[in-house]
Design an enzyme around this catalytic site. Structure first.
Site, mmCIF file in Angstrom:
data_model
loop_
_atom_site.group_PDB
_atom_site.id
_atom_site.type_symbol
_atom_site.label_atom_id
_atom_site.label_comp_id
_atom_site.label_asym_id
_atom_site.label_seq_id
_atom_site.Cartn_x
_atom_site.Cartn_y
_atom_site.Cartn_z
ATOM 1 N N GLY B 17 27.936 0.287 13.953
ATOM 2 C CA GLY B 17 27.757 1.229 15.057
ATOM 3 C C GLY B 17 28.508 0.833 16.319
ATOM 4 C CG PHE B 119 9.503 1.025 17.455
ATOM 5 C CD1 PHE B 119 9.225 1.942 16.472
ATOM 6 C CD2 PHE B 119 10.500 0.079 17.218
ATOM 7 C CE1 PHE B 119 9.916 1.922 15.265
ATOM 8 C CE2 PHE B 119 11.196 0.041 16.010
ATOM 9 C CZ PHE B 119 10.897 0.963 15.034
ATOM 10 C CD GLN B 240 13.414 -9.364 16.585
ATOM 11 O OE1 GLN B 240 14.076 -8.420 16.176
ATOM 12 N NE2 GLN B 240 12.773 -9.329 17.743
ATOM 13 C CG HIS B 242 11.159 -7.192 11.284
ATOM 14 N ND1 HIS B 242 9.962 -6.715 10.820
ATOM 15 C CD2 HIS B 242 11.728 -6.166 11.963
ATOM 16 C CE1 HIS B 242 9.822 -5.451 11.197
ATOM 17 N NE2 HIS B 242 10.873 -5.105 11.894
ATOM 18 C CG LEU B 252 13.367 -3.829 8.091
ATOM 19 C CD1 LEU B 252 12.677 -4.872 8.947
ATOM 20 C CD2 LEU B 252 14.581 -3.276 8.850
ATOM 21 C CD GLU B 255 8.445 -3.076 16.178
ATOM 22 O OE1 GLU B 255 9.034 -4.136 15.876
ATOM 23 O OE2 GLU B 255 8.391 -2.648 17.332
ATOM 24 N NE ARG B 286 11.034 -5.591 15.602
ATOM 25 C CZ ARG B 286 12.161 -4.968 15.292
ATOM 26 N NH1 ARG B 286 13.302 -5.620 15.338
ATOM 27 N NH2 ARG B 286 12.146 -3.704 14.943
ATOM 28 C CG HIS B 353 15.202 -8.249 11.657
ATOM 29 N ND1 HIS B 353 15.620 -7.459 10.611
ATOM 30 C CD2 HIS B 353 15.035 -7.420 12.715
ATOM 31 C CE1 HIS B 353 15.706 -6.194 11.024
ATOM 32 N NE2 HIS B 353 15.374 -6.148 12.301
ATOM 33 N NE ARG B 398 17.152 -6.392 17.844
ATOM 34 C CZ ARG B 398 16.516 -5.512 17.052
ATOM 35 N NH1 ARG B 398 15.990 -4.418 17.577
ATOM 36 N NH2 ARG B 398 16.397 -5.745 15.761
ATOM 37 C CG LEU B 404 19.755 1.542 15.554
ATOM 38 C CD1 LEU B 404 18.980 2.688 14.911
ATOM 39 C CD2 LEU B 404 21.089 1.360 14.830
#
Lengths: 230, 587
Positions: B17, B119, B240, B242, B252, B255, B286, B353, B398, B404
């Site tokens: 991305g 979230f 991180q 997850h 995964l 969340e 997290r 993660h 994070r 994203l």
């Protein structure tokens, strides 16, 4: 468990041949895990793979005669010896890796992007949940190529027939309430080949690892064409 | 050996991305841009992001960017740079709307607006009620975004080099970056790509750990290239984990499963997050949830015959909600566990993660390094964006839904700054052949024949070492042993030999080049962790259990060429609003 895997390295081999491997497997292994175990014995076996969970679409191969993704194909469901070939109909680069250029070309040719003529609003273009539901079963395509490379019409005319994957995407944009290029998209698919080479053999929907249905999408495009022509 | 050369205004390395968003900005501005990626673009790991992208659209409950900014800073355990965080949170709504206009098939609310779900770590009004800020396309948001961004680049006629592996940056004696030496995987031929500007968008390095949610390709290639070019990595000790990976396997589970109302249970059927985070419960940050799960398991309250996991319960949501909002994870759980999460709880355990650290940049995506008079001197011609970069908007932890966002915000920002840079720098600098030769030597080293350890064996040992010596809970003794072990692996890497020396699509050689990157990244991670003597965000030291703002409110910069650490201050001053000073972090 025994595996028969098609090998071909253009630097050393005149033509493809089958190589046998035997490895110890556990009940919850996927075919990709078997490939990894084989690569520990023989690092020269070339495969593409990445996410390992059926999302990236890298690892389409032909397994006991049926196309599928190695990472989500349980060994427990496969008959022995497991015969693995590259997906059919595409030029082989090496071992299980094929040249996907033709497939990507057909994908690009359907203009797989939203086309709008209205000025852009400040906020999102509204779309009702019902309108959005029409994209389910379409946008999830991972471009693995299982469908198009299982399609006899695509084998014979990969340069002219768009193939099931590209046509599924053509319908994904035709079905999108936000898209404003219906007439252009339909015009582009006119003629004896691009769309109409589909003979509803339905291999595409049978092999799709995401349970999508290109045959139905192709039927929907044909219906819409008919509606537009009268 | 004569090596082919190509010239572009901009070279983008990586087609996730971040790389694609930057390339789009550049292609639309008529810059001559080449995107190099070791996989076909839609195979990039952005495709695997599930839950969504944060933006304070306020489509479901009241929201604004300032609250998002507060949550992000608190989530970062105050290590995030507040100017960059303000910039990102302010830009979020506009960029999500832009993605919608580009065709991303977001799920919808009854009024036709973009669907948003709650979230972790999100609040209204600076720590008040739970917010619903995560814009989602079911649980396939990354897939929807990556495909749309690729499609937009098709329309913009971006030039793609698919299945080319970047070996090393080309950097001249003055320190300017001139492009990269890359390898065409299909033919095995190297290629020099000269560029006035180079953007690294190569993603994270989750493959340094054994159990991870990451794709095989997440080997930190850009991080390795930066280190070899003498550029330090920032805040690498913050990795991180997850909370909800499938136990023992690592896939995964978004969340968003908890955002939709799922919750965690221990073996006594207790909703244990109520004890660890009385207010936010299962939607705490997290790092907090991961540590809670570890603690439950360690204290004997884990589930299953071995007591080695906890359960994520979704069955009370009903099959319709699970299918509508979480179809992807439902499919994954059915495939890998042979159970249906609409009816049975999912065994889960934390799994590696996300790389919070990375190549130090400012909020324009320019790579900045310490020099004599400043801690942030720009590296001429070099940019970085996305998970490989450290802006830093994620600091020590994070928030879900911010990755994203990070890639589109800073992919675009880097694109914009590059456009400006190109206007001021119209010529290519002369190619530095010594630098090219070093990159080619790195490639040629793998032509050495003979017996030696295998790439697979050493990679497995590295991943196991990192899991055991640099996991969720750390202390000095374990980390110091970890450094020695990774150094030993780095030494032994010299003796690794390939058996396959073919040219055509030699995946063994690519994996060897990737392993070199993984080892450098792992070393930077464990060295940075051993040096930070406090607990903050994802970095949890049992021998230094408290956050220490007096000594450690600062970013680490680790050089692996000479194993050296430097530090630089956190940017506490936002662009326009008041600073958020550090407070105790409770959820």
């Amino acid at each position: 468990m025994r595996f028969l895997i098609q090998r071909f390295n253009p630097e050393t081999d005149k033509k493809p041949y089958m190589q046998e491997y035997e490895i110890t497997v556990t009940p919850d292994m996927m075919l990709l895990d078997a490939f990894k175990a084989i690569k520990e014995q023989d690092e020269s076996l070339a495969i593409r793979y990445s996410c390992g969970e059926g999302v990236c679409g890298s690892d389409a191969v032909n397994i006991n005669g049926v196309n599928g993704l190695s990472c989500i194909t349980p060994l427990a469901e496969l008959k022995e010896p497991v015969t693995v070939n590259p997906v059919p109909g595409m030029p082989i680069i090496r071992d299980l890796i094929v040249d996907m250029s033709q497939f990507y070309h057909q994908y690009r040719a359907v203009k797989p992007y939203l086309i709008r003529h209205d000025p852009e609003p400040e906020m999102e273009v509204l779309q009702s949940p019902e309108e959005r539901d029409k994209l389910d079963g379409l946008y999830e395509c991972i471009l693995c190529g299982c469908c198009s490379t299982a399609c006899p019409s695509f084998w014979w005319n990969p340069d002219k027939f768009r193939g099931p994957a590209a046509l599924l995407q053509a319908w994904r944009f035709l079905a999108d309430s936000r898209d404003q290029a219906t007439a252009m998209r339909l015009d582009e698919l006119e003629g004896p080949y691009r769309l109409f080479r589909c003979h509803t053999i339905m291999n595409c929907m049978n092999v799709c690892p995401k349970q999508l249905n290109p045959t139905e999408a192709i039927g929907n495009i044909k219906k819409l064409m008919l509606k537009h022509s009268i | 050996m004569s090596v082919a050369r190509r010239k572009f205004d901009t070279l983008v390395i990586g087609s996730g991305g971040g790389g694609l968003r930057a390339a789009l900005q550049l292609a639309k501005a008529d810059a001559n841009v080449a995107v190099v990626s070791k996989v076909f673009p839609t195979r990039s790991h952005t495709v695997a992001a599930q839950g969504g992208i944060n933006a304070a659209l306020a489509n479901v409950v009241p929201d604004n960017w300032h609250w998002h900014m507060y949550d992000t800073i608190k989530g970062s355990d105050y290590l995030g740079d507040q100017d960059a965080i303000e910039y990102m949170c302010r830009a979020a709504s506009h960029l999500v709307v832009e993605l919608e206009h580009a065709g991303v098939p977001f799920s919808r609310l009854d009024n036709g607006k973009i669907y948003q779900r709650p979230f972790g770590g999100q609040s209204q009004n600076f720590g008040g009620d739970q917010a619903a800020r995560t814009c989602a396309a079911a649980d396939r948001t990354g897939h929807a975004m990556l495909h749309t961004l690729y499609q937009q680049n098709i329309q913009a006629k971006t030039h793609f080099f698919d299945e080319y592996f970047a070996i090393d940056l080309i950097r001249d004696e003055k320190g300017a970056v001139l492009g990269a030496v890359v390898l065409e995987i299909e033919t095995g031929e190297p290629l020099i790509i000269e560029a006035k500007t180079t953007l690294l968008a190569t993603g994270g390095a989750g493959q340094i750990f054994r159990t991870n949610t990451n794709a095989r390709i997440n080997t930190g290639d850009g991080l390795g290239m930066a280190l070899r070019a003498g550029i330090p990595l920032q805040d690498m000790e913050f990795f991180q984990f997850h909370p909800t990976g499938i136990a023992g396997k690592g896939m995964l589970i978004t969340e968003g499963a908890r955002g939709e109302g799922g919750y965690l249970l221990n073996k006594d059927g207790e909703r244990f997050m109520e004890r660890y985070a009385p207010h936010a419960k299962d939607l705490a940050s997290r790092d907090v949830v991961s540590r809670a799960i570890y603690t439950e398991v360690k204290e004997g309250r884990g589930c299953g015959p071995k007591g080695d996991h906890v359960l994520l319960k979704l069955d009370h949501l009903g099959e319709e909600v699970v299918q509508k909002r979480l179809p992807g994870i439902r499919q994954t759980v059915k495939t890998f566990l042979h159970i249906d999460p609409a009816y049975e709880a999912i065994p889960i355990y934390p799994t590696a993660h996300y790389t919070m650290g990375g190549i130090p940049t400012n909020r324009h995506g320019q790579v900045v390094v310490p020099m004599a008079n400043t801690s942030e001197e720009q590296v001429a011609g070099l940019y970085a964006a996305g998970e490989c970069a450290c802006v830093s908007v994620h600091g020590a932890n994070r928030l879900g839904g911010n990755s994203l966002l990070d890639i589109v915000v800073f992919g675009r920002a880097a694109g914009n700054h590059i456009i400006k840079y190109l206007k001021e720098h119209r010529q290519h600098r002369p190619l530095d052949m010594a630098s090219v030769d070093r990159a080619l030597a790195r490639l040629a080293r793998w032509d050495l024949k003979g017996e030696g350890e295998s790439v697979q064996t050493l990679k497995a040992e590295l991943q196991k070492t990192m899991e055991e010596y640099c996991g969720v809970f750390r202390n000095q003794e374990i980390l110091d042993q970890g450094i020695e072990r990774v150094k030993d692996i780095r030494q032994r890497l010299q003796n690794v030999r390939l058996q396959d020396h073919s040219q055509i699509f030699n995946t063994a050689r690519i994996e060897a080049l990737e392993l070199e990157n993984l080892v450098e990244v792992a070393l930077a991670t464990v060295v940075s962790a051993a040096n930070r003597k406090e607990s903050r965000g994802a970095h949890s030291r049992t021998d230094h259990p408290e956050r220490d703002d007096v000594h450690w409110l600062k970013h680490s910069l680790c050089f692996t060429t000479d194993l050296r650490l430097e530090y630089k201050p956190v940017r506490m001053k936002p662009l326009t609003v008041d600073s958020f000073p550090p407070k105790p972090r409770v959820y």
